[in-house]
Design a protein around this motif. Structure first.
Motif, PDB file in Angstrom:
ATOM      1  N   VAL B 216     -66.368  12.817  33.009  1.00  0.00           N
ATOM      2  CA  VAL B 216     -66.831  14.143  33.427  1.00  0.00           C
ATOM      3  C   VAL B 216     -65.733  15.193  33.333  1.00  0.00           C
ATOM      4  O   VAL B 216     -65.942  16.288  32.825  1.00  0.00           O
ATOM      5  CB  VAL B 216     -67.399  14.087  34.863  1.00  0.00           C
ATOM      6  N   MET B 217     -64.528  14.845  33.822  1.00  0.00           N
ATOM      7  CA  MET B 217     -63.466  15.840  33.894  1.00  0.00           C
ATOM      8  C   MET B 217     -62.748  16.031  32.567  1.00  0.00           C
ATOM      9  O   MET B 217     -62.441  17.145  32.178  1.00  0.00           O
ATOM     10  CB  MET B 217     -62.442  15.421  34.953  1.00  0.00           C
ATOM     11  N   PRO B 219     -63.506  16.017  29.407  1.00  0.00           N
ATOM     12  CA  PRO B 219     -64.028  16.972  28.422  1.00  0.00           C
ATOM     13  C   PRO B 219     -63.687  18.418  28.748  1.00  0.00           C
ATOM     14  O   PRO B 219     -63.505  19.230  27.835  1.00  0.00           O
ATOM     15  CB  PRO B 219     -65.546  16.747  28.487  1.00  0.00           C
ATOM     16  N   PHE B 220     -63.542  18.769  30.042  1.00  0.00           N
ATOM     17  CA  PHE B 220     -63.189  20.145  30.385  1.00  0.00           C
ATOM     18  C   PHE B 220     -61.790  20.496  29.908  1.00  0.00           C
ATOM     19  O   PHE B 220     -61.501  21.622  29.553  1.00  0.00           O
ATOM     20  CB  PHE B 220     -63.252  20.337  31.907  1.00  0.00           C
ATOM     21  N   PHE B 221     -60.901  19.485  29.939  1.00  0.00           N
ATOM     22  CA  PHE B 221     -59.503  19.761  29.610  1.00  0.00           C
ATOM     23  C   PHE B 221     -59.225  19.664  28.117  1.00  0.00           C
ATOM     24  O   PHE B 221     -58.257  20.222  27.639  1.00  0.00           O
ATOM     25  CB  PHE B 221     -58.579  18.806  30.374  1.00  0.00           C
ATOM     26  N   GLU B 224     -61.960  22.523  22.586  1.00  0.00           N
ATOM     27  CA  GLU B 224     -63.302  22.551  21.997  1.00  0.00           C
ATOM     28  C   GLU B 224     -63.337  21.739  20.703  1.00  0.00           C
ATOM     29  O   GLU B 224     -62.422  21.804  19.911  1.00  0.00           O
ATOM     30  CB  GLU B 224     -63.692  24.004  21.707  1.00  0.00           C
ATOM     31  N   ASN B 227     -63.998  15.948  20.998  1.00  0.00           N
ATOM     32  CA  ASN B 227     -64.844  15.324  22.009  1.00  0.00           C
ATOM     33  C   ASN B 227     -65.060  13.885  21.608  1.00  0.00           C
ATOM     34  O   ASN B 227     -65.922  13.580  20.799  1.00  0.00           O
ATOM     35  CB  ASN B 227     -66.174  16.069  22.091  1.00  0.00           C
ATOM     36  N   LYS B 230     -67.785   8.499  24.500  1.00  0.00           N
ATOM     37  CA  LYS B 230     -67.784   8.183  25.925  1.00  0.00           C
ATOM     38  C   LYS B 230     -67.311   6.745  26.182  1.00  0.00           C
ATOM     39  O   LYS B 230     -66.522   6.489  27.085  1.00  0.00           O
ATOM     40  CB  LYS B 230     -69.189   8.375  26.490  1.00  0.00           C
TER      41      LYS B 230
END
Ligand SMILES: Nc1ncnc2c1ncn2[C@@H]1O[C@H](COP(=O)(O)OP(=O)(O)O)[C@@H](O)[C@H]1O
Ligand SMILES: [Mg+2]
Lengths: 257, 366
Positions: B216-217, B219-221, B224, B227, B230
């Motif tokens: 969850v976290m 990907p924010f850091f 862009e 990715n 998972k």
């Protein structure tokens, strides 16, 4: 003295081991005090002295298991400094036998013997094994080659440990009380091996209280007490006519046992 | 003067005779023990027969629908119908041979390692560690050599559990060894501090947090467009987490090696790496086999936590099936099945470790 000798070329009388003004401290504890010692090629020295006098520390400095803080130590002309290359070179040419054998328990006697030749000297396995078998024969236990240390008696283990050191074809052998962890009936078998090693001309430094061994084999006996070399003499004179009181006391204690 | 006769060797005295003797000695030797034995027997009587009745005697074994079950006992039909999903998740049925082949290949490669006098063990082990992962990756993921690409989001069931567990173990052991060596490097304070920080950081957080952060976290850091998968993120999380634990197990082993071993290796002129990998580490690893296997077993069961980031491993796919409206009310069967599968693998690892300890034992037991 000729130029060749001064340069220390082969055949010269350059000492095999030379200690010049060596001091060592453990923290604040002054364990070696101004040690000066020169051991010629083929010489056999016995070091004795009371427990805690620094005998182990002294011979462990010679292959840098311990670091000295002042003075110079040269082994076959190579000075021991913090240079790792020099240290490894010296270690591969100085064999060491410990009080508690320190064989590698996960390897057989033969594997113990071939490990360093194969990985340090890059000797092919077959060649290393043949040589190891010869040394195991010299210490009179070729039939135990495939056994693990845990399956051998103390005397047998110590003889494997001697063979393991010899497999590196050392120029010097250091012994730190090699028989003092052994049962009485096993001491002789180890001493016999050491005597025959001496007869073959090996340079040897032995810390031992086996005075019979010292009398028959040593060129010189050194007596240490509280970090100092107190007395140094050829064995006959050392035992019959000790000069210092501390030596006399020590000799009277161990000889009356 | 009498001569001393040499005594003949005698057999040890027989203490207990047969079953009765054994019972008396072990179960009924004091009144308290006798009472406890009877109590235990009573508890077993209360629990075991009803369970066996439910699980075996009154159970339904065949059918295709929930209506085929009498509900008097366990409905194993549920497991049978969903077995494919429990094993492979949503891996396409037509492609499942690739999973089977990957597993079979591993078994075939590993088996010769157990043959005593197999000469090429080293090469085979290198093959398994270096070449096999590449083959397995291409087989399972596909998209090359004419194989259809199968997204990792379709992976699931026992297959996914095994992927996470095996990758976790294979990565955690060497990483853990390096961390343990780093933590013991007294003469390299910076390296040592880094290893200590890494180990304490990862040991200080629960695995569930690690997984949550990774999915969850992270990907924010990440910038862009960058990715990554998972499953891959979860694998990295699990491997690093377990490496921290493994490091402490291995360090414990290294601390148990007597100083004389290090000194003897030094005295022979073996440098740091040779002395470590030839002398001290093999002994240390042997010493901590129980601890290593303990960590592996914990890891195997911890894989079920990936459920919270939406990966459906064995337990996850069983739970998903439990909420199927056609099959409501059979979750007990599902959990019993899951427990059995986990137990088989964990017990297998435990037996393997005992076998390995016995095999590596040299010399007399003290
Ligand atoms: N690693 C160490 N740290 C601190 N003191 C030590 C260490 N090793 C030895 N010593 C001390 O140094 C002295 C000399 O030890 P050692 O050389 O083993 O004596 P010996 O071999 O003559 O019995 C002893 O007093 C011992 O307690
Ligand atoms: Mg000593």
């Amino acid at each position: 003295m000729t130029v060749a000798q001064a340069n220390g070329s082969p055949g010269s009388d350059r000492p095999m081991i030379e200690l010049q003004g060596v001091h060592k401290w453990y923290d604040k504890f002054h364990v070696l005090k101004d040690i000066n010692l020169s051991v010629g090629s083929g010489e056999r020295i016995v070091i004795c002295g009371p427990s805690g006098s620094g005998k182990s520390t002294l011979i462990r400095c010679i292959n840098r298991l311990e670091e000295h803080q002042r003075g110079r130590i040269l082994v076959d002309g190579v000075e021991l400094t913090s240079d790792l290359k020099n240290i490894e070179k010296v270690r591969s040419e100085v064999g060491m036998v410990f009080q508690h054998f320190n064989l590698f328990p996960h390897l057989t006697a033969l594997e113990n013997c071939v490990l360093a030749p194969m990985w340090v000297r890059k000797t092919p396995r077959k060649e290393a094994e043949e040589a190891a078998m010869q040394f195991l024969e010299r210490v009179r236990i070729p039939e135990q080659a495939m056994k693990y240390p845990g399956q051998l008696s103390g005397g047998q283990q110590q003889r494997v440990a001697i063979a393991r050191s010899l497999c590196m074809r050392p120029k010097v052998m250091l012994f730190d009380e090699p028989t003092s962890a052994l049962d009485p009936e096993m001491i002789k078998e180890v001493l016999d091996v050491m005597v025959s090693l001496a007869e073959s001309g090996m340079t040897m430094l032995c810390v031992t209280h086996e005075m019979g061994f010292a009398k028959t084999v040593a060129n010189r006996v050194i007596f240490m007490d509280s970090g100092e070399i107190i007395e140094e003499n050829e064995p006959g004179a050392f035992f019959t006519n000790p000069q210092h009181d501390r030596t006399k006391l020590f000799l009277s204690q161990i000889l009356n046992h | 003067m009498a001569t001393l006769q040499k005594q003949a060797d005698l057999l040890p005295p027989v203490v207990s005779t047969g079953i009765v003797g054994w019972l008396r000695k072990n179960l009924f030797d004091t009144p308290l023990n006798a009472a406890l034995t009877l109590l235990a027997l009573y508890l077993l009587y209360l629990t075991v027969p009803p369970f066996l009745e439910w699980a075996l005697l009154k159970a339904d074994w065949s059918g295709t629908r929930s209506a085929d079950c009498s509900r008097a006992g366990a409905c194993w039909v549920f497991i049978e119908v969903r077995l494919n999903q429990f094993m492979y998740g949503f891996y396409p049925v037509a492609q499942q041979w690739r999973v089977n082949l990957t597993v079979a290949l591993l078994v075939v490669l590993v088996l010769p390692l157990f043959i005593k006098r197999f000469a090429l063990k080293r090469w085979l082990a290198a093959l398994i560690l270096l070449v096999y992962p590449v083959i397995a990756f291409h087989l399972l993921v596909g998209g090359s050599f004419g194989l259809v690409h199968v997204e990792t989001s379709k992976w699931g069931g026992l297959f996914l559990t095994l992927v996470i567990a095996v990758v976790g173990m294979v990565a955690a052991l060497p990483l853990g060894i390096l961390l343990a060596l780093g933590r013991r490097a007294e003469n390299m304070p910076v390296l040592k501090a880094l290893c200590v920080a890494f180990i304490e950081l990862w040991r200080g957080v629960p695995l569930i947090t690690v997984l949550f952060m990774s999915s969850v976290m992270l990907p924010f850091f990440l910038p862009e467009g960058l990715n990554f998968d998972k499953l891959l993120r979860a694998l990295i999380g699990v491997a690093l987490f377990e490496a921290a634990y493994m490091a402490e197990v291995v360090r414990g082993g290294l601390q148990g090696i007597p100083k004389g071993q290090y000194e003897a290796a030094d005295a022979l002129g073996l440098g740091y790496w040779k002395s470590t990998f030839l002398v001290t580490l093999p002994q240390a690893l042997k010493l901590v086999i129980p601890g290593i296997v303990n960590t592996f077993i914990a890891l195997f069961k911890d894989t079920s936590l990936v459920l919270i980031i939406g990966l459906f491993d064995l337990l996850g796919s069983i739970q998903a099936a439990n909420s199927d409206t056609n099959w409501l009310g059979f979750s007990v069967e599902g959990y019993v099945f899951a427990a059995c599968v986990y137990w088989v693998f964990c017990f297998g690892m435990s037996r393997y470790s005992q076998w390995l300890e016995a095999k590596l034992h040299t010399g007399h037991k003290r």
